[in-house]
Design an enzyme around this catalytic site. Structure first.
Site, PDB file in Angstrom:
ATOM      1  N   LYS A 184     -14.320  13.024 -40.523  1.00 54.09           N
ATOM      2  CA  LYS A 184     -13.077  12.803 -41.283  1.00 54.09           C
ATOM      3  C   LYS A 184     -13.378  12.949 -42.778  1.00 54.09           C
ATOM      4  O   LYS A 184     -14.449  12.537 -43.239  1.00 54.09           O
ATOM      5  CB  LYS A 184     -12.520  11.417 -40.969  1.00 54.09           C
ATOM      6  CG  LYS A 184     -11.151  11.124 -41.577  1.00 54.09           C
ATOM      7  CD  LYS A 184     -10.623   9.749 -41.162  1.00 54.09           C
ATOM      8  CE  LYS A 184      -9.268   9.442 -41.799  1.00 54.09           C
ATOM      9  NZ  LYS A 184      -8.732   8.135 -41.391  1.00 54.09           N
ATOM     10  N   SER A 234      -3.899   8.079 -39.767  1.00 57.34           N
ATOM     11  CA  SER A 234      -4.296   9.042 -40.768  1.00 57.34           C
ATOM     12  C   SER A 234      -5.391  10.013 -40.306  1.00 57.34           C
ATOM     13  O   SER A 234      -5.542  11.070 -40.899  1.00 57.34           O
ATOM     14  CB  SER A 234      -4.780   8.308 -42.024  1.00 57.34           C
ATOM     15  OG  SER A 234      -5.997   7.650 -41.784  1.00 57.34           O
ATOM     16  N   SER A 267      -5.387   4.118 -37.776  1.00 56.87           N
ATOM     17  CA  SER A 267      -5.610   5.527 -38.090  1.00 56.87           C
ATOM     18  C   SER A 267      -6.426   6.287 -37.050  1.00 56.87           C
ATOM     19  O   SER A 267      -6.576   7.498 -37.156  1.00 56.87           O
ATOM     20  CB  SER A 267      -6.293   5.658 -39.452  1.00 56.87           C
ATOM     21  OG  SER A 267      -5.382   5.369 -40.464  1.00 56.87           O
TER      22      SER A 267
END
Lengths: 449, 430
Positions: free
Chosen positions: A50, A124, A148
């Site tokens: 990420k 997210s 997320s």
């Protein structure tokens, strides 16, 4: 089902790695899963990271314009441990700016759902979920503050695991809200997650809050449905979820219903703490040490730094303002201090419930929304969709989202929560579930025959 | 009139407070890393040595040390603050409610002792502002006093006592302490920020007191404000920022944990000032002589401690000051014993004699020759001025010029020379 073993044992044809990355890059133009693909796929099992987790010498922006060009001088501990175990880093995945979002839309190029590009990927950790959904052999290093990992894993039909707070080192993670941020893992199968989790967890001298956990593996064959998490949600989600409950009962789990009214305080407490902590960071992105550079040195002090601030997206600005407000002396006790109390009370209450068994709920109270519909929600409506994912995140409890059905071609997912350090047993349940339920994927890039 | 202080002390750790960068780098920006420059993704890790020192300071200042101590973020924006917040302490500092006894016979309260990181250093050069991050993350202890100081001499005494206590904990007191002064003549509190050095501190306090008193006399209002001290002009000027309006938005520092203080091995505090008073009383020697020797000198104190039972205090003190003046290395037990031995026999070793003792030569004759020579010189000077002998009966000070002359020639101890002179004059009288 362990695809890591399968991948390592398989014979790879000539030019395999190159071809995989080419196919991935092409699909990425449509789905925006990756902020960058480095093109260095070696012999190891591919993993993505990420974009808020540092990889040495690779641009790491947390999808923010203000960090454009930031090249960390070090690897995050989880990245280093993956590399030490011969995994191949393939690229940085897209996300909501700094992790601020539930649908992946707070990014300059929002990721799209691999089942249908008109739908959101969730956030997210949007790109991590999309990458997991399109690559046959791959694990994703993702991160969750308030949901997320669960949310995008649910919408993209993959398994998303958020461990006990402190299990995985945060060293190298660009902060959202430090007391809530947890690095976690996404994969297509629970077994792959267990394999990687065991490999990279453990105390890290570079992160004071990381812990060498005392892991238990306790499955009391009981599933608790919390009224406040299963009532009043989307009808289709509710009825198909009850179908899952029936199947788990068939697998030998006793179903218990419970009311935990206090759980409704989780959302305001979470957003108060998250924003308070989040608002202490962004001013350090000041436009002259790293990332976005303001080259105009003739500007005056205030002008110079104000022009850097213009780089923040709308949601980031909203959270800076709200977070700064709840920290200020005159209202600190009313908001921030109170939220800390709610957190410890809720943890205490949930620990009691979790001593009896796993808490199960749908991961999201809604079906996967279309990009247009999600984009027109007010911030408050968006925050409310985190009702299932926030309680375990606020309390640092391990949780995992896994697909259990498909409705009109889109996945539906459920979330299991367990007590601290019982991560393994919870993943074991999902592993058991997978024996009787086959996940669907639209793409299988890198498939070996 | 009330004065309260905030004293910032840099701790002598080898590495910084939250990273392993060294603390003694000179060339700008050479001891920096992702942590002390606030790079995204970096996390602070507490230097336990700094915590031990901070607790030692709190302990020596007689503070209550809480069972657990924790850190907060003090959030404000300034280019010298790489993370946009300073990691400091608020609700659970390492020390609360201590005191320091000062010479004037009163006690100055210590409100709190806290551990925090230093920001980077800003250097203004021509049109540029340069930042040196070597200083970013240096461990500081902030000592906040109660407003118990009410005169300039108390301020001086307080600083001397504090520095002596810090010296014995191992703090480098040659590095200037940075002090914020809070002064109020009436109700309004004026803060004078960032004063360094004892002279500046006293000058700033004096100026500020006079300024406020003048305003009171003229029946003008004293503005509650922050001022800064200009060393060049020796006065304070308003720095426009309004401290009372500042909003730091403190939150708990979530990257660190709660640290238990139980089990921390603190340094045994030494109160040199109190020891000087005790020894002076017990051994009948001058308190100021002992203070001078031990307030900022561990070796002297050690020598007194280890020889106090074996010899009289007076020759011990004389030996210490002689060895301090002439010895080339830290005196060994043998050197010390020989020096004291000579003094006890009435000899007064000169530089040559001390060097002789150090190198292990047979020195008694040599040292005796040294004192013999002084006696010879004294006798010589008396004879040269024998006219004055008559006057001596009425005015015993008439030969005192000899003391000066001898000291100048032999660099000897004034008190010793005057004693010798007295003894020799006794002989002349007879």
């Amino acid at each position: 089902m362990n695809s890591i073993r399968e991948f390592l044992d398989a014979e790879k044809p000539e030019g395999y790695g190159k071809r995989v990355l080419e196919e991935l890059s092409k699909l990425n133009e449509k789905l925006n899963a990756f902020n960058n693909i480095t093109g260095r796929l070696g012999e190891g099992m591919p993993f993505s990271v990420k974009d808020n987790i540092c990889v040495k010498g690779v641009e790491t922006t947390a999808s923010s314009r203000i960090l454009k060009g930031y090249m960390p001088a070090f690897n995050a501990t989880v990245v280093q441990r993956m590399l030490d175990n011969k995994f191949s880093f393939i690229g940085k995945t897209n996300m909501d700016e700094f992790g601020f979002g539930s649908f992946g839309l707070n990014s300059q190029k929002p990721a799209r759902n691999p089942f249908d590009e008109n739908y959101v990927a969730g956030g997210s950790s949007s790109g991590a979920a999309v990458a997991t959904s399109v690559l046959k052999y791959h694990v994703a290093m993702a991160e969750s503050t308030g949901g997320s990992i669960s949310a995008p894993a649910a919408f993209c039909g993959v398994v998303g695991f958020t461990p006990t707070y402190g299990a995985l080192s945060r060293h190298g993670l660009i902060d959202y809200a430090n007391s809530l941020d947890k690095i976690g893992i996404m994969a297509r199968h629970a077994a792959d997650i267990r394999y990687v989790f065991e490999m990279i967890r453990g105390q890290d001298p570079n992160d004071t809050t990381s812990i060498e956990g005392k892991y238990a593996s306790e499955d009391r064959k009981r599933i608790i449905l919390v009224d406040q998490l299963v009532n009043g949600i989307d009808k289709e989600v509710e009825s198909s979820f009850m179908g899952l409950v029936d199947k788990l009962e068939g697998m030998g789990y006793k179903i218990i219903r419970k009311s935990v009214p206090f759980i409704e305080k989780a959302i305001p407490a979470y957003y108060t703490i998250a924003m308070a902590e989040a608002s202490t960071h962004p001013a350090s992105y000041s436009g002259f040490k790293y990332g976005y550079k303001n080259e105009d040195f003739t500007q005056h002090y205030n002008q110079f730094f104000t022009s850097a601030r213009e780089q923040f997206g709308e949601e980031a600005k909203r959270r800076i303002v709200l977070g700064t407000f709840v920290r200020s002396a005159s209202v600190r006790d009313k908001y921030y201090s109170k939220a800390l109390k709610v957190r410890s009370l809720l943890l205490h209450e949930l620990e009691g419930v979790l001593n009896e068994g796993f808490i199960l709920s749908p991961t999201m109270p809604i079906q996967v929304p279309r990009v247009d519909d999600a984009g027109s929600l007010t911030p408050l409506e968006v925050y409310k969709t985190d009702i299932m994912t926030i309680p375990p995140n606020l309390c640092g409890l391990p949780h995992v989202s896994f697909p259990y059905a498909y409705h009109k071609g889109m996945p539906l997912a459920a979330q299991l929560v367990t007590k601290q350090w019982n991560d393994e047993a919870m993943l074991g349940l999902v592993d058991g579930w997978e024996k009787g339920f086959k996940y669907r994927f639209k793409y299988n890039i890198g498939e070996l025959r | 009139m009330k004065i309260g202080l905030e004293v910032h002390v840099a701790l002598p750790t080898r590495s910084k407070l939250f990273c392993s960068c060294r603390t003694d780098a000179e060339e700008p920006n050479t001891a920096i890393c992702p942590i002390c420059t606030g790079m995204p993704g970096s996390k602070p890790v507490l230097n336990e040595g700094a915590l031990t020192l901070a607790v030692s300071i709190a302990n020596a200042l007689k503070c209550k040390v809480p069972a657990a101590t924790s850190f907060v973020r003090k959030v404000y924006f300034y280019p010298d603050l790489p993370k946009n917040f300073q990691i400091t302490q608020k609700d659970d500092p390492v020390g609360i409610g201590g005191e320091i006894s000062i010479e004037q016979g009163k006690k100055v309260g210590i409100r709190r002792v806290q551990l925090e990181e230093d920001p980077a250093k800003i250097i203004r050069q021509d049109d540029y502002t340069l930042i040196d991050f070597n200083r970013s993350g240096i461990p500081l202890v902030e000592i906040v006093t109660e407003p118990d100081i009410s005169a300039e001499d108390e301020l001086r005494s307080f600083m001397t006592e504090l520095k002596s206590i810090l010296y014995y904990i191992g703090i480098d007191i040659d590095k200037e302490l940075k002090v914020d002064l809070n002064i109020s003549v009436k109700d309004a509190r004026v803060e004078v920020k960032n004063v360094t050095g004892m002279k500046n501190l006293l000058d700033a306090a004096r100026y500020e007191l006079q300024r406020q008193e003048k305003l009171v006399k003229a029946k003008q209002e004293i503005v509650q404000e922050t001022r800064s001290y200009s060393e060049k002009d020796m006065h304070t000027v308003s720095s426009r920022e309004k401290e009372s309006d500042e909003e730091y938005g403190f939150i708990f520092e979530p990257d660190l944990t709660v640290y238990r203080t139980k089990g921390i091995k603190t340094a045994e505090p030494v109160y040199a000032s109190r020891l000087a008073r005790e020894y002076a009383k017990k051994y009948g020697v001058g308190e100021s002589t002992i203070r001078e020797l031990i307030m900022f000198n561990k070796e002297s104190l050690e020598m007194i401690e280890s020889y106090k039972g074996k010899h009289d205090m007076k020759p011990i003190l004389n030996a210490i000051s002689l060895l301090q003046r002439y010895a080339t290395a830290k005196p060994t037990a043998a050197t010390f014993e020989k020096t004291v031995g000579l003094l006890e026999k009435g000899f007064y070793p000169d530089k040559e004699a001390i060097l002789g003792i150090e190198s292990g030569k047979k020195v008694e004759a040599h040292a005796a020759a040294g004192t013999g020579e002084i006696d010879k010189e004294i006798k010589h000077l008396i004879k040269e001025n024998s006219k004055l002998l008559k006057e001596y009966e009425k005015n015993p000070k008439v030969f005192n010029f000899i003391i000066g002359a001898v000291i100048k020639k032999y660099k000897s101890n004034p008190r010793e020379v005057s004693e010798r002179l007295e003894r020799i004059l006794e002989g002349f009288k007879r």
